[in-house]
Design an enzyme around this catalytic site. Structure first.
Site, PDB file in Angstrom:
ATOM      1  N   ARG A 120     -15.803  11.712  -5.953  1.00  0.00           N
ATOM      2  CA  ARG A 120     -16.440  12.994  -5.661  1.00  0.00           C
ATOM      3  C   ARG A 120     -17.103  12.918  -4.289  1.00  0.00           C
ATOM      4  NH1 ARG A 120     -13.694  13.952  -9.309  1.00  0.00           N
ATOM      5  NH2 ARG A 120     -14.145  15.067 -11.257  1.00  0.00           N
ATOM      6  N   GLU A 173     -20.392  11.902   9.960  1.00  0.00           N
ATOM      7  CA  GLU A 173     -19.469  13.007  10.220  1.00  0.00           C
ATOM      8  C   GLU A 173     -18.501  12.750  11.377  1.00  0.00           C
ATOM      9  OE1 GLU A 173     -21.787  16.437  11.222  1.00  0.00           O
ATOM     10  OE2 GLU A 173     -22.722  15.514  12.974  1.00  0.00           O
ATOM     11  N   ASP A 202     -29.984  13.050  15.184  1.00  0.00           N
ATOM     12  CA  ASP A 202     -28.980  12.028  15.480  1.00  0.00           C
ATOM     13  C   ASP A 202     -29.595  10.741  16.025  1.00  0.00           C
ATOM     14  OD1 ASP A 202     -27.237  14.170  14.907  1.00  0.00           O
ATOM     15  OD2 ASP A 202     -27.184  14.741  17.018  1.00  0.00           O
ATOM     16  N   ARG A 221     -17.778   6.843 -11.347  1.00  0.00           N
ATOM     17  CA  ARG A 221     -17.191   7.449 -10.165  1.00  0.00           C
ATOM     18  C   ARG A 221     -17.557   6.723  -8.875  1.00  0.00           C
ATOM     19  NH1 ARG A 221     -18.725  13.615 -11.947  1.00  0.00           N
ATOM     20  NH2 ARG A 221     -16.818  14.060 -13.135  1.00  0.00           N
ATOM     21  N   GLY A 266     -24.962  13.347  12.265  1.00  0.00           N
ATOM     22  CA  GLY A 266     -25.199  12.267  13.207  1.00  0.00           C
ATOM     23  C   GLY A 266     -24.477  12.447  14.524  1.00  0.00           C
ATOM     24  N   ARG A 267     -23.700  13.522  14.619  1.00  0.00           N
ATOM     25  CA  ARG A 267     -22.890  13.775  15.808  1.00  0.00           C
ATOM     26  C   ARG A 267     -22.030  12.554  16.100  1.00  0.00           C
ATOM     27  NH1 ARG A 267     -25.371  16.046  21.447  1.00  0.00           N
ATOM     28  NH2 ARG A 267     -26.054  13.880  21.567  1.00  0.00           N
TER      29      ARG A 267
END
EC number: 2.7.1.11
Length: 364
Positions: free
Chosen positions: A282, A241, A146, A181, A189-190
């Site tokens: 996607r 994330e 991270d 797409r 990465g917390r």
């Protein structure tokens, strides 16, 4: 099992918290430097869990056990854990027990003169508290993909994690172009967006979403339309994330045992983009792929420099400190300062300015 005896200092080393690439390079460097001092190194298995076991779980590390092949390996030969705070250790009956004295006892049982802990902020907070309570010398080596530890420009594992994310973008680009797409890549990465930011720039992303910068779907859709207007038929989006939903909540998955971890924001963003733009979208979630790779050359270099300096600190009698990287060199700082100063993405920093200069959208 009886701890081996040898003249000179005996130092312990353990890896704690989540694994990453470069841990074995730190261990190797510590053994080489300590051997040069005539010291013995004991590798404690499974982090502080090894010190809880009776007999204590460890292995003697010498030059024969830390060859060049080891430096190329991902993960840690000692094992690690990111569960079980020894000051509030979960017991089988559901209660919490203070087992810190047992860990301190394990340290004493090995007859150690100092401990080198390789970890992140959570691990350091626990190890520092144990060292203070037990009155034993400790030195910390920062590792976290991270890259959010304070007082160091880089931590072991970060460079490799970025390299893996960039490789993923390199592989997603041609398939995105082939099928017209929008490809969304979710990276770890917390609570910090360092991996997403660096990988997005290096991987040619069109949109980078990080928790430090609020976004709107309208802004993301406008960027994708701008890409289409240039004649390009695809777009790449990187999302950290810890990015929150439009309602301001983090997306987490419940793991076995009830633990919650980030995961799923990529699917959320992908659906929103598809609805707003009509694009075929996607989503790829890298997850632990970022942790398990062979360490990059830079991670091996940083890890080696950190390991050598950690042993030198013990030789100089400088304890309760963390080795750090600053201005192209190794320094050391009080471990309490490293824990207290969280390092998120600086909004006026060089990489954010670079991304904006490249016309990459942050969705703001």
């Amino acid at each position: 099992m009886t701890a081996p005896t040898k003249a000179g200092k005996r130092i312990g080393i353990l890896t704690s918290g989540g694994d990453c690439a470069g841990l074995n390079a730190v261990i190797r460097a510590v053994v080489h430097r300590a051997t040069g001092y005539g010291w013995q190194v004991l590798g404690i298995k499974e982090g502080t869990q090894g010190l809880l076991q009776r007999p204590v779980q460890y292995q003697t590390l010498d030059l024969g056990s830390v060859d060049g092949h080891m430096m190329r390996q991902g993960g840690t030969i000692l094992g690690t854990t990111n569960r079980g705070d020894p000051f509030a250790y979960p017991m089988p009956d559901g209660t919490l027990k203070d087992r810190s004295d047992e860990i301190i006892g394990g340290y004493r049982e090995l007859g150690l003169d100092a401990l080198i802990g390789i970890g992140g902020d959570g691990s350091f907070a626990i190890l520092h508290k144990l060292a203070q309570k037990g009155g034993f010398p400790m030195v910390g080596v920062p590792k976290t993909i991270d890259n959010d530890l304070g007082k160091t420009e880089v931590s072991v594992g970060y460079d490799t994690a970025v390299a893996v994310a960039v490789e993923a973008l390199d592989r997603l680009q041609p398939t995105a172009a082939s099928h017209h797409r929008v490809m969304v890549l979710e990276v770890m990465g917390r609570d910090a967006g360092h991996i997403a930011l660096a990988a997005g720039i290096a991987g040619g992303a069109d949109v980078i979403l990080i928790p430090e910068i609020p976004y709107s779907i309208e802004s993301i859709a406008a960027k994708i339309q701008d890409v289409r207007n240039t004649g390009r038929n695809f777009a790449l989006v990187v999302v950290s994330e810890a990015v929150k939903t439009l309602e301001g909540t983090g997306v987490k998955k419940v793991l076995q045992g009830g633990e919650k971890r980030y995961g799923g924001i990529g699917d959320y963003i992908g659906e929103k983009i598809a609805d707003a733009t009509g694009a075929e979208t996607r989503v790829t979630v890298l997850g632990h792929v970022q942790r398990g790779s062979m360490p990059s050359p830079r991670d091996r270099l940083i890890a080696s420099a950190f390991g050598v300096h950690a042993v030198d600190l013990i030789a100089e009698g400088k304890f309760n400190r963390m080795v750090a990287w600053s201005n192209r060199g190794v320094i050391d700082v009080p471990i309490t300062e490293a824990i207290e100063h969280y390092s998120c993405v600086e909004l006026d920093g060089a990489l954010v300015k670079t991304a904006r200069g490249l016309n990459i959208s942050f969705g703001d």
